[in-house]
Design an enzyme around this catalytic site. Sequence first.
Site, PDB file in Angstrom:
ATOM      1  CG  HIS A   1      -1.700   1.269   1.389  1.00 33.92           C
ATOM      2  ND1 HIS A   1      -2.932   1.464   0.790  1.00 33.92           N
ATOM      3  CD2 HIS A   1      -1.439   2.404   2.077  1.00 33.92           C
ATOM      4  CE1 HIS A   1      -3.382   2.675   1.103  1.00 33.92           C
ATOM      5  NE2 HIS A   1      -2.492   3.268   1.884  1.00 33.92           N
ATOM      6  CD  GLU A   2       2.171   3.353   3.648  1.00 31.84           C
ATOM      7  OE1 GLU A   2       2.380   4.472   3.142  1.00 31.84           O
ATOM      8  OE2 GLU A   2       1.164   3.108   4.338  1.00 31.84           O
TER       9      GLU A   2
END
Length: 232
Positions: free
Chosen positions: A103-104
């Site tokens: 996600h990051e």
Amino acid sequence: MPLYGYYFDPTYIFVLIGAVLSIIASARVNSTFNKFARERSMSGMTGAQTAEKILRTKGIYDVRVEHIRGTLTDHYDPSAKVVRLSDSVYNSTSVAAIGVAAHECGHVMQHYEKYAPLNIRTALVPAANIGSKLGIPIILVGLILGSNPLLMQIGIWVFSLAVLFQVVTLPVEFDASKRALVCIEQYGIVTSDERRKSAKVLKAAAYTYVAAAAASILQLLRLVMLFGRRDD
């Protein structure tokens, strides 16, 4: 109305609803993450290795992956070009950790592709900080100065900047998760079943942003209603 002004404020229900939504969202993300943090991925890749693989496969070589203390303190710092992964993600091989790390990296991809909502959110950061810190104090000053309508209106508009930031954050977070889930399956980091589990973690995390936006909107609505009554 003395009863309204000094003893009972029915608009507090908005604050209560916002608080309940935030508590539920926080509990959900923690329980979901903890559940899937116990499930090791078949690839055996850690969160850090996942981030490295996604970034390098995407041809991004100038972004570092670093460890940061804490639980779910993971974030991408575009100014330093660093993906920082928390204790529960950096060295973990769980499907939860892989989802969060990916996600990051989704935010990194947004940054490098100049994703419009991310650019808007970044531009709003200074205004949002001012709005969250000064909006309500300005309104209080207006009240102290005899319910000054101009100051109270300014306070509401300033606070609305923080609300706008919360709303713009939603498409940014959802898009980052979408990118993450495509990458971890496409690059063989997780199986199809593990991808679904990672998706549950990211969906739960997304609810925290939805709850925060809802709480901010409810607070703004409350301020508008109070301002309108103060004019009476």
